[in-house]
Design an enzyme around this catalytic site. Structure first.
Site, mmCIF file in Angstrom:
data_model
loop_
_atom_site.group_PDB
_atom_site.id
_atom_site.type_symbol
_atom_site.label_atom_id
_atom_site.label_comp_id
_atom_site.label_asym_id
_atom_site.label_seq_id
_atom_site.Cartn_x
_atom_site.Cartn_y
_atom_site.Cartn_z
ATOM 1 N N ARG A 1 15.492 1.881 9.501
ATOM 2 C CA ARG A 1 14.142 1.679 8.974
ATOM 3 C C ARG A 1 13.200 1.168 10.061
ATOM 4 O O ARG A 1 12.023 1.535 10.114
ATOM 5 C CB ARG A 1 14.206 0.701 7.802
ATOM 6 N N ASN B 1 -4.495 -1.816 1.325
ATOM 7 C CA ASN B 1 -3.766 -1.181 0.234
ATOM 8 C C ASN B 1 -4.386 -1.656 -1.079
ATOM 9 O O ASN B 1 -5.101 -2.663 -1.114
ATOM 10 C CB ASN B 1 -2.286 -1.566 0.295
ATOM 11 N N THR B 2 -4.100 -0.938 -2.164
ATOM 12 C CA THR B 2 -4.581 -1.344 -3.476
ATOM 13 C C THR B 2 -3.404 -1.737 -4.350
ATOM 14 O O THR B 2 -2.270 -1.293 -4.140
ATOM 15 C CB THR B 2 -5.354 -0.211 -4.170
ATOM 16 N N HIS B 3 -3.702 -2.565 -5.341
ATOM 17 C CA HIS B 3 -2.683 -2.976 -6.320
ATOM 18 C C HIS B 3 -3.317 -2.968 -7.704
ATOM 19 O O HIS B 3 -4.428 -3.491 -7.872
ATOM 20 C CB HIS B 3 -2.156 -4.369 -5.991
ATOM 21 N N ASP C 1 -0.068 -7.494 4.633
ATOM 22 C CA ASP C 1 0.699 -8.399 5.478
ATOM 23 C C ASP C 1 2.180 -8.122 5.246
ATOM 24 O O ASP C 1 2.543 -7.079 4.701
ATOM 25 C CB ASP C 1 0.327 -9.870 5.205
ATOM 26 N N ALA C 2 3.052 -9.037 5.645
ATOM 27 C CA ALA C 2 4.492 -8.786 5.561
ATOM 28 C C ALA C 2 5.047 -8.928 4.153
ATOM 29 O O ALA C 2 6.199 -8.578 3.906
ATOM 30 C CB ALA C 2 5.237 -9.722 6.516
ATOM 31 N N GLY C 3 4.261 -9.429 3.212
ATOM 32 C CA GLY C 3 4.724 -9.608 1.850
ATOM 33 C C GLY C 3 4.466 -8.393 0.977
ATOM 34 O O GLY C 3 4.006 -7.347 1.450
ATOM 35 N N ASP D 1 2.165 -7.149 -1.797
ATOM 36 C CA ASP D 1 0.895 -7.371 -2.495
ATOM 37 C C ASP D 1 0.394 -8.805 -2.326
ATOM 38 O O ASP D 1 -0.183 -9.389 -3.252
ATOM 39 C CB ASP D 1 1.024 -7.031 -3.991
#
Length: 207
Positions: A66, A108-110, A142-144, A146
């Site tokens: 990955r 990004n969207t959530h 970021d790394a999380g 959302d």
């Protein structure tokens, strides 16, 4: 010179189509340089090809790990020198290599009002929780999951007869509006990320 974006997709590309339509208007001031995907044969790629936009595909299965895929994705996106990277229904988490190059300028969207209901089932989770208002969030990746700094949000009322599908369709329609508006402003006017706050427009020093 018009600044460029790269959009990454995994599916039908309805959000991508909203950006394609917006970028076709010179007044929008954004050039859609390329569309990338993590799988072949999806409608999102077909939408880009019909619009004459360059496309590329990088499948995770084609790389030893990955991390190797993430590095390859970062390198491929960097070739287009985008001001902003937009994840539009992209179903893979970006990793360390990608964020090292594009952290702070990937959005990004959530389909929920973050920080509530993160993850893959934001609409379902909101319904099951019984909230009366939900919505959509545009955030800096970021790394999380959302968890990034919020660029924009829009609230949507939950109706008594809503199903997950009907609610999600209304959220997606608003999500596209929010994304197109905010991406245009971020690219045209600049933005800064200060801790948890995203400020649109250039600073007094011009940064």
């Amino acid at each position: 010179m018009t600044a460029s974006i790269v959009v990454l997709v995994s599916g039908s590309g309805t959000t991508l189509q909203a950006l394609i339509d917006a970028c076709a208007d010179p007044g929008y001031g954004v050039h859609l340089a390329a569309v990338g995907a993590d799988r072949d044969g999806i409608e999102g790629l077909a939408r880009a090809e019909r619009a004459g936009i360059p496309t590329f595909v990088l499948r995770v299965a084609d790389y030893p790990s990955r991390a190797d895929w993430d590095e390859a994705l970062a390198t491929r996106v960097a070739a287009y020198d985008p001001s902003l990277v937009v994840l539009a229904g992209f179903m893979k988490l970006t990793g360390e290599a990608f964020l090292a190059r594009f952290g702070g300028r990937t959005v990004n969207t959530h389909p929920a009002l973050s920080p509530s209901f993160p993850g893959m089932h934001g609409v379902r989770d909101a319904l099951e929780h019984g909230v009366r208002v939900t919505g959509c969030t545009l955030f800096v990746v970021d790394a999380g999951v959302d968890t990034g700094p919020i660029v924009a949000q829009r609230a949507i009322e939950v109706r008594d007869d809503d199903t997950e599908q009907t609610l999600h369709e209304r959220i997606k329609a608003v999500e596209r509006e929010v994304l197109v508006d905010a991406v245009g402003r971020m690219v045209r006017d600049g933005f800064t990320v200060e801790g948890r706050r995203v400020r649109l427009g250039r600073t007094p020093t011009g940064r």
